[in-house]
Design an enzyme around this catalytic site. Structure first.
Site, PDB file in Angstrom:
ATOM      1  CE  LYS A   1     -75.314  62.633 -11.855  1.00 13.30           C
ATOM      2  NZ  LYS A   1     -75.993  62.354 -12.690  1.00 13.30           N
TER       3      LYS A   1
ATOM      4  NE  ARG B   1     -83.080  67.634 -10.277  1.00 15.47           N
ATOM      5  CZ  ARG B   1     -82.039  66.708  -9.980  1.00 15.47           C
ATOM      6  NH1 ARG B   1     -80.862  66.855 -11.183  1.00 15.47           N
ATOM      7  NH2 ARG B   1     -81.684  65.428  -9.303  1.00 15.47           N
TER       8      ARG B   1
ATOM      9  NE  ARG C   1     -84.494  62.688 -11.262  1.00 16.86           N
ATOM     10  CZ  ARG C   1     -83.509  62.811 -11.005  1.00 16.86           C
ATOM     11  NH1 ARG C   1     -82.513  63.678 -12.445  1.00 16.86           N
ATOM     12  NH2 ARG C   1     -82.797  62.090 -10.177  1.00 16.86           N
TER      13      ARG C   1
ATOM     14  NE  ARG D   1     -81.724  60.583  -6.043  1.00 15.12           N
ATOM     15  CZ  ARG D   1     -82.007  61.588  -7.391  1.00 15.12           C
ATOM     16  NH1 ARG D   1     -83.008  62.033  -6.422  1.00 15.12           N
ATOM     17  NH2 ARG D   1     -81.452  62.323  -7.587  1.00 15.12           N
TER      18      ARG D   1
END
Ligand code: ADP
Length: 215
Positions: A14, A126, A161, A172
C-alpha cells in the site's frame, strides 16, 4: 481530480504504490499509518495509548482516525490517495458521508492481493529511513540497502517499525481478515473495486496499477 484507496493486508505494498502513484499522477498521499506514527512520536498520553493499540496489532478508534483524516481532506483541493483508510465497514460509511458532504466520490478502490507468508516475510524484512522516508527490504532481492542498515539516499541509520515483527504481524493479519477484508465485497458491490496480484516485484505490479488509474 482522482481519488484512490488501497485495500490490502499488512505489508502488501500500500505505502509503496501510494507513494509511486502520488508522484506520477500528482496526488496527495495520505497514510493514516504515517499520521498515527507522527502522533506517536509526540510522546503524550494520546501517543502512549496509540502505541499500545498499534503494537498489539489492533485498530485505533474510528473517532481518532476520522479527526486526523478530516483535517487533511478538508485542506486539499487536488486528487488524493488514501493509504490505510478505511480499514473497516464503519470507516467506509464515514468516508462515504464525508465525501457526500464535500460533493466528491471515490474513483478507484485497488485491492492488493498477497498471501500471508509473503506478507510476513515483507514485514520482517522492512526497514526505513527516519530522515528521508526511503523504504528498504532485506528479505526482497534488489530492495536491500547497499550498505547494511544505512540509507543509500542520505546516509542515515535505518530503523524498523515497532509493529514490524512476527508476533505483531500475526495479530495485524487477523485484524485485517476480520475487519478490513469485508471491504472487498462492500466496494465490489459499488462497482469500483479493482484487484491486483501484488505478490510479484514492484516493477511488475506497478504497471498494472497504472493501467487501472489510466482508464
Ligand atoms: P500496514 O503496513 O500494516 O498496513 P499501516 O502503516 O497502514 O501499516 O498501519 C499501521 C497501524 O496503524 C495499524 O496496524 C493500525 O493499528 C493503525 N491504523 C492505520 N490506519 C488505521 C485506520 N484507518 N483505523 C484504525 N487503525 C489504523
Amino acid at each position: 481530480m482522482k481519488s484512490i484507496i488501497f485495500i490490502a493486508p499488512p505489508a502488501a505494498g500500500k505505502g509503496t504504490f501510494s507513494s509511486m502513484a502520488s508522484k506520477d499522477y500528482n496526488l496527495v498521499h495520505i497514510s493514516t499509518g504515517d499520521l498515527l506514527r507522527e502522533e506517536v512520536a509526540k510522546d503524550s498520553d494520546m501517543s502512549r495509548k496509540l502505541t499500545d493499540v498499534m503494537n498489539a496489532g489492533g485498530l485505533v478508534s474510528d473517532e481518532i482516525i476520522v479527526s486526523l483524516l478530516k483535517q487533511k481532506l478538508e485542506s486539499i483541493s487536488v486528487g488524493y490517495i488514501l493509504d490505510g483508510f478505511p480499514r473497516n465497514i464503519a470507516q467506509a460509511e464515514i468516508l462515504d458521508n464525508m465525501l457526500g458532504e464535500l460533493g466528491q466520490k471515490l474513483d478507484y478502490v485497488i485491492y492488493l492481493e498477497v498471501d500471508k507468508d509473503t506478507a510476513l516475510s515483507r514485514t520482517t524484512g522492512r526497514i526505513s529511513c527516519p530522515n528521508c522516508g526511503e523504504v528498504y527490504n532485506t528479505n526482497i532481492k534488489g530492495s536491500e540497502p547497499r550498505e547494511d542498515n544505512i540509507c543509500d539516499k542520505c546516509g542515515s541509520e535505518l530503523v524498523r517499525r515497532d509493529d514490524d515483527n512476527a508476533s505483531t504481524f500475526i495479530k495485524r493479519y487477523d485484524t485485517y481478515l476480520e475487519q478490513t477484508e469485508p471491504l472487498i465485497a462492500y466496494y465490489k458491490e459499488k462497482g469500483i473495486l479493482h484487484s491486483v496480484d501484488s505478490s510479484a516485484s514492484k516493477e511488475e505490479v506497478y504497471p498494472k496499477i497504472k493501467e487501472i488509474i489510466n482508464d
